[in-house]
Design a protein around this motif. Structure first.
Motif, PDB file in Angstrom:
ATOM      1  N   LEU A  12      17.983 -30.592   1.334  1.00  0.00           N
ATOM      2  CA  LEU A  12      19.306 -30.716   1.950  1.00  0.00           C
ATOM      3  C   LEU A  12      19.820 -32.155   1.980  1.00  0.00           C
ATOM      4  CD1 LEU A  12      19.271 -28.294   5.051  1.00  0.00           C
ATOM      5  CD2 LEU A  12      20.640 -28.105   2.961  1.00  0.00           C
ATOM      6  N   ASP A  13      19.262 -33.037   1.175  1.00  0.00           N
ATOM      7  CA  ASP A  13      19.635 -34.449   1.257  1.00  0.00           C
ATOM      8  C   ASP A  13      21.148 -34.660   1.107  1.00  0.00           C
ATOM      9  OD1 ASP A  13      18.628 -37.376   1.207  1.00  0.00           O
ATOM     10  OD2 ASP A  13      19.878 -37.262  -0.586  1.00  0.00           O
ATOM     11  N   ALA A  14      21.744 -34.092   0.072  1.00  0.00           N
ATOM     12  CA  ALA A  14      23.182 -34.267  -0.136  1.00  0.00           C
ATOM     13  C   ALA A  14      23.981 -33.652   1.007  1.00  0.00           C
ATOM     14  CB  ALA A  14      23.593 -33.653  -1.478  1.00  0.00           C
ATOM     15  N   ARG A  22      23.070 -40.405   9.465  1.00  0.00           N
ATOM     16  CA  ARG A  22      22.428 -41.702   9.197  1.00  0.00           C
ATOM     17  C   ARG A  22      20.979 -41.404   8.850  1.00  0.00           C
ATOM     18  NH1 ARG A  22      19.839 -46.115  11.902  1.00  0.00           N
ATOM     19  NH2 ARG A  22      19.998 -45.198  13.978  1.00  0.00           N
ATOM     20  N   MET A  23      20.560 -41.819   7.670  1.00  0.00           N
ATOM     21  CA  MET A  23      19.246 -41.459   7.160  1.00  0.00           C
ATOM     22  C   MET A  23      18.249 -42.591   7.386  1.00  0.00           C
ATOM     23  SD  MET A  23      20.072 -38.432   5.979  1.00  0.00           S
ATOM     24  CE  MET A  23      18.817 -37.852   4.828  1.00  0.00           C
ATOM     25  N   VAL A  24      17.019 -42.219   7.698  1.00  0.00           N
ATOM     26  CA  VAL A  24      15.934 -43.179   7.871  1.00  0.00           C
ATOM     27  C   VAL A  24      14.691 -42.627   7.182  1.00  0.00           C
ATOM     28  CG1 VAL A  24      16.829 -44.005  10.088  1.00  0.00           C
ATOM     29  CG2 VAL A  24      15.126 -42.163  10.056  1.00  0.00           C
ATOM     30  N   TYR A  29       9.867 -39.400   3.772  1.00  0.00           N
ATOM     31  CA  TYR A  29      11.106 -38.747   3.359  1.00  0.00           C
ATOM     32  C   TYR A  29      12.318 -39.457   3.949  1.00  0.00           C
ATOM     33  CZ  TYR A  29       8.409 -34.709   1.743  1.00  0.00           C
ATOM     34  OH  TYR A  29       7.546 -33.883   1.068  1.00  0.00           O
ATOM     35  N   ALA A  30      13.445 -39.347   3.248  1.00  0.00           N
ATOM     36  CA  ALA A  30      14.728 -39.736   3.820  1.00  0.00           C
ATOM     37  C   ALA A  30      15.185 -38.590   4.715  1.00  0.00           C
ATOM     38  CB  ALA A  30      15.748 -39.990   2.715  1.00  0.00           C
ATOM     39  N   MET A  31      15.293 -38.874   6.017  1.00  0.00           N
ATOM     40  CA  MET A  31      15.616 -37.816   6.970  1.00  0.00           C
ATOM     41  C   MET A  31      16.733 -38.267   7.900  1.00  0.00           C
ATOM     42  SD  MET A  31      11.961 -36.055   7.875  1.00  0.00           S
ATOM     43  CE  MET A  31      12.862 -34.720   8.683  1.00  0.00           C
ATOM     44  N   ILE A 221      21.443 -31.392  13.948  1.00  0.00           N
ATOM     45  CA  ILE A 221      20.841 -32.338  14.893  1.00  0.00           C
ATOM     46  C   ILE A 221      19.778 -33.152  14.164  1.00  0.00           C
ATOM     47  CG2 ILE A 221      19.682 -32.590  17.118  1.00  0.00           C
ATOM     48  CD1 ILE A 221      22.414 -31.238  17.354  1.00  0.00           C
ATOM     49  N   GLY A 222      19.700 -34.450  14.501  1.00  0.00           N
ATOM     50  CA  GLY A 222      18.791 -35.344  13.813  1.00  0.00           C
ATOM     51  C   GLY A 222      17.470 -35.578  14.522  1.00  0.00           C
TER      52      GLY A 222
END
Length: 371
Positions: A12-14, A22-24, A29-31, A221-222
Motif C-alpha cells: 500500500l505504499d503509493a 508521513r512515512m518513516v 519498511y517505509a511505514m 491511522i499511522g
C-alpha cells in the motif's frame, strides 16, 4: 524519509502517499507514522474505527502431522488444544527462556497460522526451521498483506463489506469471501478496542483499503497512534518492553504459560521460567503514571531515593488518559501499584507512580460477556 531507497515498500505504499501520510522507517519498511496527526488519529480510533497497515508483519503457515505438538517445544502455550478457528497469544522462547518474539497462533484447516513481528520475522523463521522437525512445513505468506481495523465501530463498518464477520468473538478467526477474494479475518488487535485483523492477497489490498475507508466510521491511522493506543491498553511492544534478556514472568506475560504446560514443562527455558512462576521474578514490567506534563521515554532510569531500581521501556503522552504514562522494569520490591518512584529525564527527577495496567479498560468482544 520516504524517498530512502534502502527501505522496503509495503503493497500500500503509493496508497499511503496519496492519503498524505508521513512515512518513516520501521522494521526495515517505509511505514506511515501519521496522516492528519497522532492525537486526532488516536482519539478517532477510540471512538470510531481506524485502519492500520501492518503488512510488515510476518504471516506463516506451519503444517504437517503434529505441528502443534512440535511448536510446543518452543512456546509455553497449550497449542495442541486449540480448536479450528481459535487463537492464542504466545511467546517464542530462546533456550535460556528469554523471549525471542511474541506472536499470535491460530488453528486453521491447513495448519497453524502464525503472525510474528516484522523486525524479527526472518530470525523467527530461521529459528523455527532450525528447531522444528524437518517434516513440519513453514510457508511464509509473502504474497499476502495484513490490515487491522480497530475501534468500537470497526465491525459495524466491516459487515457492510463482508457480511457475517460479526459472528466472530474475540480471539476467533475464519475464512470469508469478499467477492472472489479470500480474507482470513480474526477478531483481535493491538489497541485494547474491539476490531479485526484481515489477511488479504497483496494484489487486492488497495481495493479493500479503499472500500473500508469509504465507510464513514473509518480513517487510515499511522504508527504513532498505534503506539499510544497499545501503551494505554498495557500491551508490550516487542524489542522494547520484551526482548531476549527478559523471560515471560518478569515481562508480565505469565498468562501465556498454559496450565498444562506449567505442570508438564517441556518448552525452551522451562526450568528458569517455572522457577520464576513459583518464586516470583527479581524484576517486573509495570505501568507508571507520570506527574506533570513531561513524557518519560524509553531508557529513562528509575530511582527509589538514590538507588536506581529500574528502567523505562516505553512512554509518551496518552491522549485518552490526558497525561503522560509509561511502562518499565523495576525490582520486584518496588513493583506494587501505588509505589512512588522517580524517573530521570534530562538530568531532572520526575515523580512517577506504579500503576495497574491497562490504563484504560479493554473493550474486546468476548464470548459469554454481558452486554
Amino acid at each position: 524519509m520516504s524517498d530512502d531507497t534502502d527501505m522496503l515498500k509495503l503493497p500500500l505504499d503509493a496508497w499511503h502517499h496519496a492519503k498524505g501520510a508521513r512515512m518513516v522507517s520501521f522494521a526495515g519498511y517505509a511505514m506511515p507514522i501519521q496522516y492528519e496527526g497522532i492525537m486526532a488519529e488516536h482519539l478517532w480510533t477510540r471512538d470510531n474505527a481506524g485502519l492500520f497497515d501492518v503488512s510488515h508483519m510476518g504471516q506463516l503457515i506451519l503444517s504437517g502431522d503434529n505441528a502443534a505438538e512440535a511448536l510446543e517445544a518452543l512456546v509455553p502455550g497449550d497449542i495442541s488444544a486449540l480448536k479450528e478457528g481459535r487463537m492464542r497469544y504466545s511467546l517464542l522462547l530462546a533456550p535460556d527462556g528469554g523471549v525471542l518474539d511474541d506472536l499470535m497462533i491460530t488453528a486453521t484447516p491447513t495448519g497453524l497460522y502464525v503472525v510474528v513481528n516484522g523486525a524479527v520475522k526472518h530470525d523467527d523463521i530461521a529459528y523455527l526451521r532450525a528447531n522444528l522437525p524437518e517434516a513440519i512445513g513453514i510457508n511464509h505468506l509473502e504474497d499476502r498483506a495484513l490490515l487491522a481495523l480497530q475501534g468500537p465501530k470497526a465491525v459495524e463498518a466491516l459487515i457492510r463489506i463482508v457480511p457475517g464477520v460479526d459472528q466472530l468473538y474475540f480471539m476467533e478467526a475464519d475464512l470469508f469471501l469478499w467477492g472472489e477474494v479470500p480474507l482470513w479475518i480474526s477478531r483481535s488487535g493491538y489497541t485494547g478496542e474491539d476490531g479485526v485483523e484481515i489477511s488479504v492477497p497483496a494484489e487486492s489490498v488497495q481495493a479493500l483499503a479503499d472500500a473500508l475507508c469509504g465507510q464513514p466510521e473509518v480513517k487510515p491511522i499511522g504508527l504513532g497512534a498505534r503506539d499510544s493506543l497499545r501503551l494505554e491498553a498495557g500491551l508490550p511492544l516487542y524489542g522494547h518492553d520484551m526482548n531476549p534478556t527478559t523471560d515471560p514472568v518478569e515481562g508480565n506475560a505469565s498468562f501465556a504459560i498454559s496450565k498444562r504446560r506449567r505442570a508438564e514443562g517441556g518448552f525452551k527455558g522451562a526450568d528458569r521460567i517455572l522457577k520464576a512462576v513459583t518464586d516470583g521474578p527479581a524484576r517486573k514490567l509495570v505501568g507508571f503514571t507520570v506527574e506533570g506534563k513531561m513524557p518519560v521515554r524509553e531508557g529513562a532510569p528509575i530511582f527509589a531515593g538514590n538507588d536506581q531500581v529500574g528502567v523505562m521501556t516505553s512512554g509518551g503522552f496518552a491522549p485518552s488518559v490526558g497525561a503522560p504514562i509509561a511502562m518499565g522494569y523495576v525490582a520486584a520490591a518496588h513493583s506494587q501499584a501505588g509505589t512512588a518512584l522517580e524517573a530521570e529525564v534530562r538530568g531532572k527527577r520526575v515523580p512517577v507512580t506504579v500503576a495497574a495496567m491497562p490504563f484504560i479498560p479493554h473493550h474486546y468482544h468476548r464470548r459469554g460477556a454481558s452486554k
